[in-house]
Design a protein around this motif. Structure first.
Motif, PDB file in Angstrom:
ATOM      1  N   PHE A   1     -12.286   6.552 -39.183  1.00  0.00           N
ATOM      2  CA  PHE A   1     -13.394   5.664 -39.509  1.00  0.00           C
ATOM      3  C   PHE A   1     -13.280   4.436 -38.620  1.00  0.00           C
ATOM      4  CE2 PHE A   1      -9.813   4.637 -42.193  1.00  0.00           C
ATOM      5  CZ  PHE A   1      -9.763   3.260 -42.252  1.00  0.00           C
ATOM      6  N   ARG A   2     -14.364   3.697 -38.514  1.00  0.00           N
ATOM      7  CA  ARG A   2     -14.365   2.474 -37.713  1.00  0.00           C
ATOM      8  C   ARG A   2     -14.481   1.263 -38.614  1.00  0.00           C
ATOM      9  NH1 ARG A   2     -18.215   0.852 -34.992  1.00  0.00           N
ATOM     10  NH2 ARG A   2     -19.779   2.422 -35.588  1.00  0.00           N
ATOM     11  N   LEU A   3     -13.736   0.210 -38.284  1.00  0.00           N
ATOM     12  CA  LEU A   3     -13.917  -1.105 -38.883  1.00  0.00           C
ATOM     13  C   LEU A   3     -14.416  -2.010 -37.769  1.00  0.00           C
ATOM     14  CD1 LEU A   3     -10.693  -1.409 -41.096  1.00  0.00           C
ATOM     15  CD2 LEU A   3     -12.987  -0.672 -41.784  1.00  0.00           C
ATOM     16  N   GLY A   4     -15.727  -2.181 -37.691  1.00  0.00           N
ATOM     17  CA  GLY A   4     -16.299  -2.850 -36.529  1.00  0.00           C
ATOM     18  C   GLY A   4     -16.073  -2.004 -35.289  1.00  0.00           C
ATOM     19  N   LEU A   5     -15.410  -2.587 -34.284  1.00  0.00           N
ATOM     20  CA  LEU A   5     -15.114  -1.845 -33.057  1.00  0.00           C
ATOM     21  C   LEU A   5     -13.760  -1.153 -33.100  1.00  0.00           C
ATOM     22  CD1 LEU A   5     -16.367  -4.459 -30.420  1.00  0.00           C
ATOM     23  CD2 LEU A   5     -17.603  -2.477 -31.343  1.00  0.00           C
ATOM     24  N   GLN A   6     -12.969  -1.387 -34.137  1.00  0.00           N
ATOM     25  CA  GLN A   6     -11.619  -0.838 -34.215  1.00  0.00           C
ATOM     26  C   GLN A   6     -11.635   0.573 -34.786  1.00  0.00           C
ATOM     27  OE1 GLN A   6      -8.433  -2.189 -33.244  1.00  0.00           O
ATOM     28  NE2 GLN A   6      -8.064  -0.009 -33.554  1.00  0.00           N
ATOM     29  N   GLN A   7     -11.169   1.530 -33.991  1.00  0.00           N
ATOM     30  CA  GLN A   7     -11.054   2.912 -34.465  1.00  0.00           C
ATOM     31  C   GLN A   7      -9.783   3.056 -35.293  1.00  0.00           C
ATOM     32  OE1 GLN A   7     -13.296   5.741 -33.825  1.00  0.00           O
ATOM     33  NE2 GLN A   7     -12.106   6.163 -35.659  1.00  0.00           N
ATOM     34  N   CYS A   8      -9.929   3.580 -36.506  1.00  0.00           N
ATOM     35  CA  CYS A   8      -8.801   3.714 -37.428  1.00  0.00           C
ATOM     36  C   CYS A   8      -8.671   5.152 -37.912  1.00  0.00           C
ATOM     37  CB  CYS A   8      -8.975   2.805 -38.642  1.00  0.00           C
ATOM     38  SG  CYS A   8      -9.144   1.056 -38.259  1.00  0.00           S
ATOM     39  N   PHE A   9      -7.454   5.503 -38.302  1.00  0.00           N
ATOM     40  CA  PHE A   9      -7.174   6.797 -38.910  1.00  0.00           C
ATOM     41  C   PHE A   9      -6.394   6.558 -40.196  1.00  0.00           C
ATOM     42  CE2 PHE A   9      -7.918   7.712 -34.522  1.00  0.00           C
ATOM     43  CZ  PHE A   9      -8.497   8.969 -34.489  1.00  0.00           C
ATOM     44  N   ALA A  10      -6.891   7.086 -41.301  1.00  0.00           N
ATOM     45  CA  ALA A  10      -6.155   7.041 -42.564  1.00  0.00           C
ATOM     46  C   ALA A  10      -5.343   8.320 -42.663  1.00  0.00           C
ATOM     47  CB  ALA A  10      -7.115   6.916 -43.741  1.00  0.00           C
ATOM     48  N   VAL A  11      -4.029   8.182 -42.731  1.00  0.00           N
ATOM     49  CA  VAL A  11      -3.133   9.333 -42.673  1.00  0.00           C
ATOM     50  C   VAL A  11      -2.379   9.459 -43.990  1.00  0.00           C
ATOM     51  CG1 VAL A  11      -1.145  10.347 -41.495  1.00  0.00           C
ATOM     52  CG2 VAL A  11      -2.885   9.130 -40.177  1.00  0.00           C
ATOM     53  N   SER A  12      -2.422  10.645 -44.583  1.00  0.00           N
ATOM     54  CA  SER A  12      -1.653  10.924 -45.794  1.00  0.00           C
ATOM     55  C   SER A  12      -0.881  12.229 -45.685  1.00  0.00           C
ATOM     56  CB  SER A  12      -2.576  10.948 -47.021  1.00  0.00           C
ATOM     57  OG  SER A  12      -3.629  11.877 -46.842  1.00  0.00           O
ATOM     58  N   ASP A  13      -0.745  12.744 -44.478  1.00  0.00           N
ATOM     59  CA  ASP A  13       0.093  13.917 -44.229  1.00  0.00           C
ATOM     60  C   ASP A  13       1.542  13.443 -44.130  1.00  0.00           C
ATOM     61  OD1 ASP A  13       1.719  15.594 -42.301  1.00  0.00           O
ATOM     62  OD2 ASP A  13      -0.018  16.902 -42.552  1.00  0.00           O
ATOM     63  N   PRO A  14       2.440  13.889 -45.031  1.00  0.00           N
ATOM     64  CA  PRO A  14       3.812  13.365 -45.035  1.00  0.00           C
ATOM     65  C   PRO A  14       4.540  13.523 -43.705  1.00  0.00           C
ATOM     66  CG  PRO A  14       3.380  14.566 -47.065  1.00  0.00           C
ATOM     67  CD  PRO A  14       2.215  14.815 -46.166  1.00  0.00           C
ATOM     68  N   ALA A  15       4.356  14.666 -43.042  1.00  0.00           N
ATOM     69  CA  ALA A  15       5.039  14.878 -41.765  1.00  0.00           C
ATOM     70  C   ALA A  15       4.527  13.901 -40.702  1.00  0.00           C
ATOM     71  CB  ALA A  15       4.847  16.319 -41.300  1.00  0.00           C
ATOM     72  N   ALA A  16       3.209  13.668 -40.694  1.00  0.00           N
ATOM     73  CA  ALA A  16       2.647  12.719 -39.724  1.00  0.00           C
ATOM     74  C   ALA A  16       3.130  11.300 -40.023  1.00  0.00           C
ATOM     75  CB  ALA A  16       1.123  12.778 -39.762  1.00  0.00           C
ATOM     76  N   ILE A  17       3.217  10.941 -41.293  1.00  0.00           N
ATOM     77  CA  ILE A  17       3.690   9.602 -41.662  1.00  0.00           C
ATOM     78  C   ILE A  17       5.129   9.402 -41.196  1.00  0.00           C
ATOM     79  CG2 ILE A  17       4.276   8.121 -43.624  1.00  0.00           C
ATOM     80  CD1 ILE A  17       1.872   9.353 -45.097  1.00  0.00           C
ATOM     81  N   GLN A  18       5.966  10.400 -41.401  1.00  0.00           N
ATOM     82  CA  GLN A  18       7.361  10.300 -40.958  1.00  0.00           C
ATOM     83  C   GLN A  18       7.425  10.077 -39.454  1.00  0.00           C
ATOM     84  OE1 GLN A  18      10.100  10.107 -42.589  1.00  0.00           O
ATOM     85  NE2 GLN A  18       9.830  11.005 -44.613  1.00  0.00           N
ATOM     86  N   ARG A  19       6.607  10.782 -38.701  1.00  0.00           N
ATOM     87  CA  ARG A  19       6.616  10.623 -37.253  1.00  0.00           C
ATOM     88  C   ARG A  19       6.159   9.233 -36.835  1.00  0.00           C
ATOM     89  NH1 ARG A  19       3.255  14.738 -34.162  1.00  0.00           N
ATOM     90  NH2 ARG A  19       4.240  13.606 -32.441  1.00  0.00           N
ATOM     91  N   VAL A  20       5.076   8.750 -37.461  1.00  0.00           N
ATOM     92  CA  VAL A  20       4.547   7.432 -37.106  1.00  0.00           C
ATOM     93  C   VAL A  20       5.580   6.344 -37.364  1.00  0.00           C
ATOM     94  CG1 VAL A  20       2.842   5.687 -37.752  1.00  0.00           C
ATOM     95  CG2 VAL A  20       2.123   8.061 -37.394  1.00  0.00           C
ATOM     96  N   PHE A  21       6.240   6.412 -38.532  1.00  0.00           N
ATOM     97  CA  PHE A  21       7.143   5.332 -38.921  1.00  0.00           C
ATOM     98  C   PHE A  21       8.523   5.434 -38.266  1.00  0.00           C
ATOM     99  CE2 PHE A  21       3.855   4.633 -41.901  1.00  0.00           C
ATOM    100  CZ  PHE A  21       3.967   3.315 -42.315  1.00  0.00           C
TER     101      PHE A  21
END
Length: 441
Positions: free
Chosen positions: A40-60
């Motif tokens: 989704f976009r917040l103004g011009l900022q492209q955002c991704f809401a992530v709730s996949d546990p494996a993806a969260i582990q990788r990001v953090f």
């Protein structure tokens, strides 16, 4: 790669109007509607809401691929040189230096002093009417600040706790735009720094006869020329301001217990069978479960943000450099695939042997964050909540007043609306009333 699903949004504003009105509902409803990786976009900022546990582990865990973009606490601009604002190797070095002060044995060694501060701070409730409605959040914030001073500063905290309890709220009020007297803010800021430096000087002269606390590594670093006194002040102030989310979570616990009288009665029985020593309170199983379940439903920090420094791919999804990834503890801890009946307050989830106790991915429960930026003071905050709730449940009963509907009144952190007005009754009076009702029946 596929284009991740998500709301279309306004051509200019994107989803900002909906997000601004109720970000909690936006993220939770979006996850349930679009899945565990939606854009989704917040103004011009492209955002991704992530709730996949494996993806969260990788990001953090990817310190080179992402940088922290979580909105800063309002105090961080005034006290910028704390571990919360440091990046890269500086952040890791500071965390390692502070870590011994937050080990279980070190925290428990300071628990009894914190417990005394809690009981003294609750004197305002004991001195009031036997049965009355009052907003409990301001009382809990004061008690949490006093107990935090003792847990973080050890015996030196006793020398300055009154000054800290007076001056820090004045600084917070100015920076939170609820006060407009700038000279008073300047005086409070100077007095707060003087109190912290007084505690540091006491530690420098008297040493520490007990367990290590937060002052020890900071005083050593100042004396070794590795930081200056203002950095020491910044670090301690930013640790102390965690009394606000701790108080908010404790208020939510009282709110939930007021609606689950059978849990409250079981908790009264558990606490009646143990002493007030920190080690006993820390091990109490139902009390621990109440704290953990409260933090599940009402995590003080509801969103964690990371900016991608390079392209990140997970399965069919791609996040470009400059995009933001949002991970919401509020959402993760209410997803039905991980939590049966997720909206219900069920401390049984955290009691081993209970049918509600099941194994879940670690990313399904993250009230203190995850990875290398996980809150270093997690153990201190949890123990504070236990000490506060133990004293409160032992001495009082709490009920929701007629007509009050609990809800979120602020999001930095998540706090109950209107300071959480509760009907507060001293246990001695409640016990007498219960016996009178038994006689009538």
């Amino acid at each position: 790669m596929i284009r991740s699903p998500g709301p279309k949004g306004h051509p200019l504003h994107g989803s900002w109007p909906e997000f601004r009105v109720d970000p909690l509902a936006f993220l939770l409803d979006g996850t349930l509607a679009y899945g565990d990786f939606f854009r989704f976009r917040l103004g011009l900022q492209q955002c991704f809401a992530v709730s996949d546990p494996a993806a969260i582990q990788r990001v953090f865990s990817d310190r080179d691929g992402f940088t922290d973009k979580t909105p800063p606490h309002r105090m961080q601009d005034a006290y910028p040189r704390s571990v919360a604002r440091l990046e890269g190797s500086e952040h890791l070095e500071r965390r390692r230096a502070l870590a011994p002060a937050f080990q279980r044995e070190a925290v428990l060694a300071r628990a009894d002093g914190a417990g005394r501060a809690v009981r003294a701070g609750l004197g305002r409730l004991r001195a009031g009417e036997a049965r009355a409605v009052l907003p409990v959040l301001p009382v809990l914030e004061d008690v949490a600040l006093r107990s935090a001073s003792m847990l973080l500063l050890g015996d030196a905290g006793e020398r300055v706790v009154e000054h800290i309890a007076t001056e820090l709220p004045r600084v917070e009020a100015w920076l939170g735009h609820t006060a407009d007297d700038e000279p008073a803010y300047d005086r409070a800021r100077e007095a707060l720094a003087a109190s912290i430096l007084k505690a540091a000087e006491h530690r420098r002269i008297a040493g520490n006869p007990g367990s290590i606390d937060l002052l020890d590594p900071l005083v050593r670093a100042v004396d070794a020329g590795q930081m200056d006194e203002q950095a020491l002040v910044d670090e301690i102030v930013m640790m102390l301001v965690t009394h606000v989310p701790t108080a908010a979570a404790s208020a939510w616990a009282l709110c939930e217990l007021a609606q689950r009288p059978e849990v409250r009665r079981n908790l009264e029985e558990e606490l009646g069978a143990i002493g007030a020593q920190g080690a006993e309170v820390e091990r109490a199983p139902l009390l621990s479960a109440v704290v953990l379940e409260t933090l599940r439903l009402h995590p003080p920090v509801w969103v964690l943000a990371r900016e991608a420094l390079r392209e990140f791919r997970h399965g069919p999804h791609a996040v470009s450099a400059g995009n933001e990834v949002l991970v919401s503890p509020y959402v993760m801890q209410r997803l039905p695939q991980y939590w049966k009946n997720p909206e219900a307050f069920l401390p049984e989830r955290f009691l081993p042997g209970s049918p509600w106790h099941v194994e879940r991915p670690s990313a399904a429960y993250l009230p203190f964050g995850l990875g290398m930026r996980k809150c270093v003071g997690e153990r201190t905050a949890v123990l504070q909540m236990k000490l506060m709730l133990a004293a409160l449940v032992r001495d009082f009963r709490f009920e929701l007043p007629a007509g009050y509907e609990a809800g979120v009144g602020g999001r930095r952190p998540l706090v109950p609306r209107d300071g959480l007005p509760l009907l507060v009754e001293r246990r001695s009076s409640a016990g007498l009333r219960d016996r009178e009702q038994e006689i009538v029946r």
